[in-house]
Structures are given as structure tokens and as C-alpha cells.
Write a protein that holds these residues in place. Structure first.
Motif, mmCIF file in Angstrom:
data_model
loop_
_atom_site.group_PDB
_atom_site.id
_atom_site.type_symbol
_atom_site.label_atom_id
_atom_site.label_comp_id
_atom_site.label_asym_id
_atom_site.label_seq_id
_atom_site.Cartn_x
_atom_site.Cartn_y
_atom_site.Cartn_z
ATOM 1 N N ALA A 117 0.831 -1.209 0.000
ATOM 2 C CA ALA A 117 0.000 0.000 0.000
ATOM 3 C C ALA A 117 0.866 1.260 0.000
ATOM 4 N N VAL A 118 1.938 1.244 0.769
ATOM 5 C CA VAL A 118 2.846 2.399 0.811
ATOM 6 C C VAL A 118 3.550 2.563 -0.536
ATOM 7 N N ILE A 119 4.039 1.480 -1.098
ATOM 8 C CA ILE A 119 4.742 1.525 -2.383
ATOM 9 C C ILE A 119 3.789 1.965 -3.493
ATOM 10 N N ASP A 120 2.559 1.451 -3.486
ATOM 11 C CA ASP A 120 1.569 1.864 -4.490
ATOM 12 C C ASP A 120 1.284 3.357 -4.393
ATOM 13 N N ALA A 121 1.224 3.872 -3.175
ATOM 14 C CA ALA A 121 0.963 5.308 -2.983
ATOM 15 C C ALA A 121 2.137 6.158 -3.447
ATOM 16 N N ALA A 122 3.321 5.581 -3.486
ATOM 17 C CA ALA A 122 4.511 6.324 -3.915
ATOM 18 C C ALA A 122 4.619 6.424 -5.434
ATOM 19 N N ARG A 123 3.914 5.576 -6.171
ATOM 20 C CA ARG A 123 4.071 5.537 -7.629
ATOM 21 C C ARG A 123 3.788 6.880 -8.324
ATOM 22 N N PRO A 124 2.728 7.619 -7.959
ATOM 23 C CA PRO A 124 2.490 8.873 -8.677
ATOM 24 C C PRO A 124 3.447 10.011 -8.297
ATOM 25 N N ILE A 125 4.235 9.799 -7.275
ATOM 26 C CA ILE A 125 5.186 10.820 -6.821
ATOM 27 C C ILE A 125 6.420 10.757 -7.710
ATOM 28 N N PRO A 126 6.961 11.919 -8.095
ATOM 29 C CA PRO A 126 8.181 11.907 -8.922
ATOM 30 C C PRO A 126 9.260 11.023 -8.294
ATOM 31 N N SER A 127 9.955 10.273 -9.126
ATOM 32 C CA SER A 127 10.921 9.281 -8.635
ATOM 33 C C SER A 127 11.974 9.894 -7.713
ATOM 34 N N LEU A 157 2.723 15.431 -3.815
ATOM 35 C CA LEU A 157 2.218 15.495 -5.190
ATOM 36 C C LEU A 157 2.128 16.940 -5.647
ATOM 37 N N ASN A 158 2.514 17.159 -6.855
ATOM 38 C CA ASN A 158 2.439 18.484 -7.454
ATOM 39 C C ASN A 158 1.736 18.310 -8.797
ATOM 40 N N PRO A 159 0.398 18.134 -8.755
ATOM 41 C CA PRO A 159 -0.309 17.834 -9.996
ATOM 42 C C PRO A 159 -0.232 18.982 -10.990
#
Length: 71
Positions: free
Chosen positions: A11-21, A58-60
Motif C-alpha cells: 500500500a505504501v509503495i503503491d501510494a509512492a508511484r504517482p510521486i516523482p521518482s 504530489l504536485n499535480p
């Protein structure tokens, strides 16, 4: 140190996916630090903590459309 189950870590890793690497490791560190404040960790706490910290990272893109000037 905290211990997360495979599902909780996913769940933590999935939440990190949209964040810039470049910011993902900071995100995960902040999530772990925040979770360490709780005596018991479960899906609800993880969801709230992840959502709170994810919003900060996040910075959409802006969806605002600029009006065109007509000459």
C-alpha cells in the motif's frame, strides 16, 4: 523501527508511484516516521497517513485553461 506486512508495504509503495521518482524515498521515509508514532498500525492508519503525506508530495499539473485573446 516498525514492521509492516507485505500488504501494508504494498500500500505504501503503491501510494509512492504517482510521486516523482526523485521524491519517492523521502515520501517513504516520512510515511514510516509518521507510522512509528502509532502504537498499533492497521489499514486505516496507513491509509490516512499515506494520503496526508502524499498530498504534500504530489504536485499535480494545472488543469486551468487560459482564455485566448482575440484580435
Amino acid at each position: 523501527m516498525i514492521s509492516l506486512s507485505d500488504d501494508e508495504m504494498s500500500a505504501v509503495i503503491d501510494a509512492a508511484r504517482p510521486i516523482p521518482s526523485r521524491d519517492r524515498s523521502d515520501f517513504v521515509r516520512e510515511v514510516v516516521a509518521e507510522l512509528a508514532k502509532y502504537p498499533e498500525i492497521g489499514p486505516g492508519i496507513i491509509g490516512r497517513v499515506v494520503a496526508k503525506i502524499q498530498r504534500a508530495h504530489l504536485n499535480p499539473p494545472s488543469l486551468r485553461v487560459e482564455p485566448r485573446l482575440r484580435w
